[in-house]
Design a protein around this motif. Structure first.
Motif, PDB file in Angstrom:
ATOM      1  N   ASP A  14       0.826  -1.602   0.018  1.00 26.70           N
ATOM      2  CA  ASP A  14      -0.239   0.061  -0.016  1.00 26.70           C
ATOM      3  C   ASP A  14       0.987   0.887  -0.404  1.00 26.70           C
ATOM      4  OD1 ASP A  14      -1.259  -0.956   3.724  1.00 26.70           O
ATOM      5  OD2 ASP A  14       0.743   0.001   2.082  1.00 26.70           O
ATOM      6  N   THR A  15       2.111   0.640  -0.613  1.00 24.20           N
ATOM      7  CA  THR A  15       3.588   2.012  -1.048  1.00 24.20           C
ATOM      8  C   THR A  15       3.527   2.082  -2.175  1.00 24.20           C
ATOM      9  OG1 THR A  15       4.399   1.343   1.441  1.00 24.20           O
ATOM     10  CG2 THR A  15       5.159   2.877  -0.110  1.00 24.20           C
ATOM     11  N   GLU A  16       3.295   3.849  -1.980  1.00 22.77           N
ATOM     12  CA  GLU A  16       4.060   4.527  -3.834  1.00 22.77           C
ATOM     13  C   GLU A  16       4.825   5.658  -2.955  1.00 22.77           C
ATOM     14  OE1 GLU A  16       1.522   6.320  -7.122  1.00 22.77           O
ATOM     15  OE2 GLU A  16       0.600   4.936  -6.699  1.00 22.77           O
ATOM     16  N   ILE A  17       6.068   5.743  -3.744  1.00 22.72           N
ATOM     17  CA  ILE A  17       6.744   6.690  -3.916  1.00 22.72           C
ATOM     18  C   ILE A  17       6.899   7.285  -5.669  1.00 22.72           C
ATOM     19  CG2 ILE A  17       9.077   7.531  -3.066  1.00 22.72           C
ATOM     20  CD1 ILE A  17       9.000   4.041  -1.413  1.00 22.72           C
ATOM     21  N   GLU A  18       7.753   8.494  -5.357  1.00 23.54           N
ATOM     22  CA  GLU A  18       7.639   9.333  -6.484  1.00 23.54           C
ATOM     23  C   GLU A  18       8.678   9.512  -6.054  1.00 23.54           C
ATOM     24  OE1 GLU A  18       4.652  12.513  -7.700  1.00 23.54           O
ATOM     25  OE2 GLU A  18       5.470  12.756  -9.154  1.00 23.54           O
ATOM     26  N   LEU A  19       9.899   8.512  -7.008  1.00 24.60           N
ATOM     27  CA  LEU A  19      11.011   9.391  -7.303  1.00 24.60           C
ATOM     28  C   LEU A  19      11.713  10.441  -8.554  1.00 24.60           C
ATOM     29  CD1 LEU A  19      12.034   5.419  -6.660  1.00 24.60           C
ATOM     30  CD2 LEU A  19      12.268   7.233  -5.118  1.00 24.60           C
ATOM     31  N   PRO A  20      12.472  10.881  -8.147  1.00 28.91           N
ATOM     32  CA  PRO A  20      13.055  12.312  -9.153  1.00 28.91           C
ATOM     33  C   PRO A  20      13.608  10.916 -10.217  1.00 28.91           C
ATOM     34  CG  PRO A  20      13.887  12.324  -7.277  1.00 28.91           C
ATOM     35  CD  PRO A  20      13.355  11.081  -6.456  1.00 28.91           C
ATOM     36  N   MET A  21      14.044  11.774 -11.345  1.00 27.04           N
ATOM     37  CA  MET A  21      14.627  11.546 -12.740  1.00 27.04           C
ATOM     38  C   MET A  21      15.586  12.087 -12.751  1.00 27.04           C
ATOM     39  SD  MET A  21      11.889   9.207 -14.366  1.00 27.04           S
ATOM     40  CE  MET A  21      12.687   7.946 -15.073  1.00 27.04           C
ATOM     41  N   HIS A  22      16.725  11.930 -13.280  1.00 29.20           N
ATOM     42  CA  HIS A  22      17.362  13.272 -13.801  1.00 29.20           C
ATOM     43  C   HIS A  22      17.753  12.528 -15.453  1.00 29.20           C
ATOM     44  CE1 HIS A  22      18.341  13.996 -10.149  1.00 29.20           C
ATOM     45  NE2 HIS A  22      18.512  13.315  -9.163  1.00 29.20           N
ATOM     46  N   SER A  23      18.427  13.722 -16.310  1.00 21.62           N
ATOM     47  CA  SER A  23      18.534  13.015 -18.238  1.00 21.62           C
ATOM     48  C   SER A  23      20.271  13.436 -17.397  1.00 21.62           C
ATOM     49  CB  SER A  23      17.674  13.850 -18.388  1.00 21.62           C
ATOM     50  OG  SER A  23      16.707  13.407 -18.775  1.00 21.62           O
ATOM     51  N   PRO A  24      21.143  12.454 -18.708  1.00 20.27           N
ATOM     52  CA  PRO A  24      22.123  12.391 -18.942  1.00 20.27           C
ATOM     53  C   PRO A  24      22.611  13.306 -19.918  1.00 20.27           C
ATOM     54  CG  PRO A  24      21.548  10.593 -19.770  1.00 20.27           C
ATOM     55  CD  PRO A  24      20.227  11.064 -19.562  1.00 20.27           C
TER      56      PRO A  24
END
Ligand code: SDX
Length: 431
Positions: A14-24
């Motif tokens: 029941d966990t939802e996490i939003e994670l940042p993304m980075h572009s190279p």
């Protein structure tokens, strides 16, 4: 670190996490999981780091699918044909191609750091004569930190610079001394009138009894081998140097750790293992037997010099190395070298075999390098020390990038624990 470009949603239970993304600049995007454990009380699991970016870097980029290798954006085949090793060292260290005045100054500084402290000789004399040169290099390079106290403070930019120059300058001298020691010949001091590659050949092959004049074609081939091995993203030995450096260890100790890791036959030791394999095959008619062994799941044998964690196409360095092998062997009048014949036929047969093509197992940098080095007169035990000598600039450049990263912290991976849960001690009489 680049700015966040978008986010990735991770949901479990029941966990939802939003994670940042980075572009190279180029290559895959990354999902930043630095906060995952704090937010979700879970680790990611990636033994061997097949899907993990351990850092950000601006030094080297590999496109495994295309078989491309860039050093500060410049393709390796252009550097191998148009540049020379010390210019590539400057590029890796400082991030740009030097002017004529800058490269002259850099070469002057490196040249005048090529001697080692005379007392270093005592370390060599402690080894057995049949010691592997890599064992000698691990020991003596680590010992440099006992001699150069004026370049071990990693917080001092000037000391970092001096340590970088010293490492690049002294590794050929140490490698040559390790070779001379194992063959019972006297050490040869570096000469300031020779270029980097010629100086190394001179320290390895000249003897007091006669004059040694480096062959310019062999010097050029040697210089190209140094360039082709200079750096390679976050390979096992570079990651070792970074992890050692993350604790604040001095640069000489970190490079010694990198040498130790490179020694393994799955990594830098493959060039020695590859030539020994080619010699064990011996003749072209025995190739099918060894290809069958490499494909046999029950046989631990692998084709040394084939396959790569990142390249799923030809290793671009192998292509250049193959050209160099033809040039050197023609010069040495051994174009009919049986080992080269076996190597070329083995490559042909393997690349026609679905096992290798489907698994994307192509020749890597180690497949042809040993043939060139043997033609130059080096014993197989010197192949990996030459790889270490070449890779030192990559290690020290990556180390410098890591220690000057303001966000840098000590590397401390976690684990998936599968051991016993807590239990009470049992006295021996009750067991
Ligand atoms: C270097 O990382 C770097 O950048 C390293 C390097 C650098 O410049 O720093 O490029 C230098 O280390 C070059 C690689 C030198 N090593 C060798 O030549 C040793 C032989 N190669 C293999 O040991 C292997 O290919 C590795 C270690 C290089 C890569 O291994 P991976 O990516 O972990 O792949 P894997 O072991 O999981 O193999 C994938 C499959 C397996 O079969 P399956 O289990 O999927 O059925 O391919 C097979 C392997 O059995 N396989 C081989 C093989 N290499 C992989 N089968 C036969 N011969 C081989 N050489």
């Amino acid at each position: 670190m680049t700015e966040q470009t978008r986010t990735a949603k991770l949901s479990f239970g029941d966990t939802e996490i939003e994670l940042p993304m980075h572009s190279p600049s180029v290559g895959p995007d990354v999902i930043d999981i630095t906060k995952l454990y704090a937010q979700g009380n879970v680790f990611t699991y990636d033994p061997g780091f097949t899907s993990t970016a351990a850092c950000d870097s601006t030094i080297t980029f590999i496109d495994g699918a295309k078989g491309e290798l860039l050093h500060r954006g410049y393709p390796i085949d252009q550097l191998a044909s148009k540049s020379h090793f010390l210019e590539v060292c400057f590029l890796l260290l400082y991030g740009y191609l030097p002017t004529a005045a800058e490269i002259e100054d850099f070469e002057y500084r490196v040249t005048r750091h090529t001697m080692v402290h005379e007392q270093m000789i005592n370390f060599f004399k402690g080894f057995r004569r049949d010691a592997h040169p890599m064992a000698i290099m691990v020991g003596t390079v680590g010992a440099l930190s006992a001699f150069y106290h004026d370049s071990t403070d990693i917080s001092d930019p000037w000391q970092r610079e001096v340590a970088s120059i010293r490492m690049i300058a002294k590794m050929p001298t140490i490698a040559a001394m390790a070779y001379k020691y194992t063959i019972g010949q006297p050490f040869v001091y570096p000469r300031n009138d020779l270029d980097y590659a010629s100086n190394f050949l001179h320290m390895c092959f000249s003897v007091p009894a006669e004059e040694y004049v480096p062959n310019p074609i062999l010097s050029r081939a040697m210089d190209r081998i140094f360039t082709l091995h200079a750096d390679h993203e976050q390979n096992a030995s570079t990651s070792t140097v970074r992890l050692a450096g993350s604790s604040g260890a001095n640069p000489f100790a970190c490079i010694a750790a990198g040498i130790a890791c490179l020694w393994g036959p799955a990594h830098g030791g493959a060039n020695q293992a590859c030539l020994e394999m080619l010699k064990e095959i011996g003749t072209v008619d025995r190739i099918p037997e060894f290809i069958a062994r490499a494909k046999d799941k029950d046989d631990p044998f692998r084709l040394m010099g084939f396959g790569h964690r990142v390249y799923k196409n030809f290793d671009p360095r192998a292509k250049v190395m193959k050209q160099s092998a033809d040039e050197v062997l023609d010069l040495m009048g051994i174009e009919n070298n049986p080992t080269l014949q076996v190597a070329k036929e083995l490559e042909r047969q393997a690349l026609e075999d679905p096992y290798f093509t489907e698994k994307k197992l192509f020749p890597n940098v180690d497949f042809y390098s040993g043939i060139i080095l043997e033609a130059m007169g080096f014993p197989t035990a010197m192949f990996t020390p030459i790889f270490a000598l070449s890779r030192t600039v990559g290690w020290i450049s990556q180390w410098k990038e890591m220690v000057t990263d303001p966000g840098q912290k000590i590397g401390r991976p976690r684990q998936l624990y599968l051991g016993e849960t807590q239990r009470n001690y049992v006295d021996v009489e009750d067991r």
